[in-house]
Every structure is written in C-alpha cells, then in structure tokens.
Design a protein around this motif. Structure first.
Motif, mmCIF file in Angstrom:
data_model
loop_
_atom_site.group_PDB
_atom_site.id
_atom_site.type_symbol
_atom_site.label_atom_id
_atom_site.label_comp_id
_atom_site.label_asym_id
_atom_site.label_seq_id
_atom_site.Cartn_x
_atom_site.Cartn_y
_atom_site.Cartn_z
ATOM 1 N N TRP A 40 0.849 -1.196 0.000
ATOM 2 C CA TRP A 40 0.000 0.000 0.000
ATOM 3 C C TRP A 40 0.880 1.239 0.000
ATOM 4 C CZ3 TRP A 40 -5.408 0.295 0.370
ATOM 5 C CH2 TRP A 40 -6.073 -0.924 0.569
ATOM 6 N N GLU A 41 0.565 2.184 -0.871
ATOM 7 C CA GLU A 41 1.217 3.493 -0.810
ATOM 8 C C GLU A 41 0.534 4.275 0.300
ATOM 9 O OE1 GLU A 41 1.840 7.532 -3.469
ATOM 10 O OE2 GLU A 41 1.430 5.645 -4.518
ATOM 11 N N ASP A 42 1.321 4.956 1.148
ATOM 12 C CA ASP A 42 0.731 5.765 2.217
ATOM 13 C C ASP A 42 -0.292 6.724 1.629
ATOM 14 O OD1 ASP A 42 2.422 4.447 3.943
ATOM 15 O OD2 ASP A 42 3.386 6.265 4.716
ATOM 16 N N GLY A 43 -1.488 6.731 2.193
ATOM 17 C CA GLY A 43 -2.551 7.600 1.729
ATOM 18 C C GLY A 43 -3.334 7.042 0.551
ATOM 19 N N GLY A 44 -2.910 5.906 0.017
ATOM 20 C CA GLY A 44 -3.596 5.318 -1.133
ATOM 21 C C GLY A 44 -4.905 4.652 -0.726
#
Length: 178
Positions: A40-44
C-alpha cells in the motif's frame, strides 16, 4: 536482464499459537494456511501489489510426517516436515519473498505491507483465485484498475475476513523507496 524485485522477510507463526489448531494440524486433517501480502502506498485507497502464498498441510499418520504443498513465489513445491516446528518454518515464515516488481513503486514515496493470514479459509472461490494469482511470473504481483483480476481480488481479499478457523492481520511500518 531480470526484473528488480522488492523482497520481504517476515514471520506469522502466531497464526498457529492456539493449542487446538496445533492439535487439529496433527490429527490427519488437511489444513490450509493462506497468506496475502499487499503493498500500500501511504494515503492510497487501494493496494498497488499483492503477493500470496498457500500451504496445504497434511499429517500422514502412517508415516508420522507432515506433507506440505507450497504455492507462491515460483513453482509449486512439495516438502515434508517431521514436526510442527518444520511446518512453522515452511508455512508461517517467508524469507526473501518476492513482493512486487520495483517498477510498481515510486521513488520518494512511502509504502507499507499489509498482511492477512488465514487458516482454512472457507471460501473455495478465494482459494481458486489465489491459485490463479500465483501462476503469474515472480514479481508480476502488481494490481491496477486495468487488471482483469483487480476487482475480484480487492473485493474478495480485502473485505472477506473472518471466514476461516483463524485470521491474523498485521501491517508493517511504512518505508520510503529510494
């Protein structure tokens, strides 16, 4: 030239900490341990990659040995273990496991790994889709809205929790990609 792969090592031995599950493992009943690791990309709002591993464990009472079939990174493997410790090493730990092709992640962004491990998932559909997913080449774990399997994997894998003998979830700290 080979792909540059993001790799991870982690353990989820706690999934078999329950004495009742360990007893079930040793009584000759087939047990499936299914692990899904999402990048997961942070904020995704959705994962960018998914790597899976399944272990099908059967204690052969006659031979007094655990027969293990591992599906995940690379070709399916058949293993044997003399005791529960060997099952844990094979099915509740990953070492240098290919998580994603490095081209999927962006330099300077932060990412974490979210892991869901289930013992004996009830959903035959989920297990069938996991088998289909692991047939992809190593590192081909990226998922995007254009991926034919995207909707089914996000919908089925992320939301379908608690339909197993035991579920373990954890998330790593986020790391910055150089």
């Amino acid at each position: 030239a080979g792909k540059e792969l993001l790799r991870a090592s982690f353990s989820y031995r706690d999934v078999l900490s329950d004495p009742a599950l360990r007893a079930k493992l040793s009584n000759g009943t087939v047990m499936t341990i299914a692990m899904r690791a999402y990048v997961w990309e942070d904020g995704g709002s959705a994962p960018v990659a998914l790597a899976v591993q399944t272990c099908r464990v059967n204690y052969e009472l006659w031979d007094e040995v655990y027969k293990i079939k591992v599906s995940g990174e690379g070709p399916e493997l058949n293993r044997a273990a003399a005791g529960v410790e060997g099952v844990l090493r094979t099915c509740a730990e990953v070492r240098d496991f290919a998580i994603a092709d490095k081209s999927i992640v962006k330099s300077g962004k932060r990412y974490s790994l979210a892991v869901i491990v289930e013992i004996n998932p009830v959903s035959a559909q989920m297990l069938a889709q996991m088998r289909q997913w692991v047939q992809r080449p190593a590192g081909s774990t990226g998922i995007s809205p254009g991926d034919a399997l995207f909707g089914s994997f996000v919908g089925l894998f992320v939301r379908q929790i608690g339909t197993s003998d035991k579920t373990l979830q954890f998330r790593t700290q986020s790391i910055s990609i150089p």
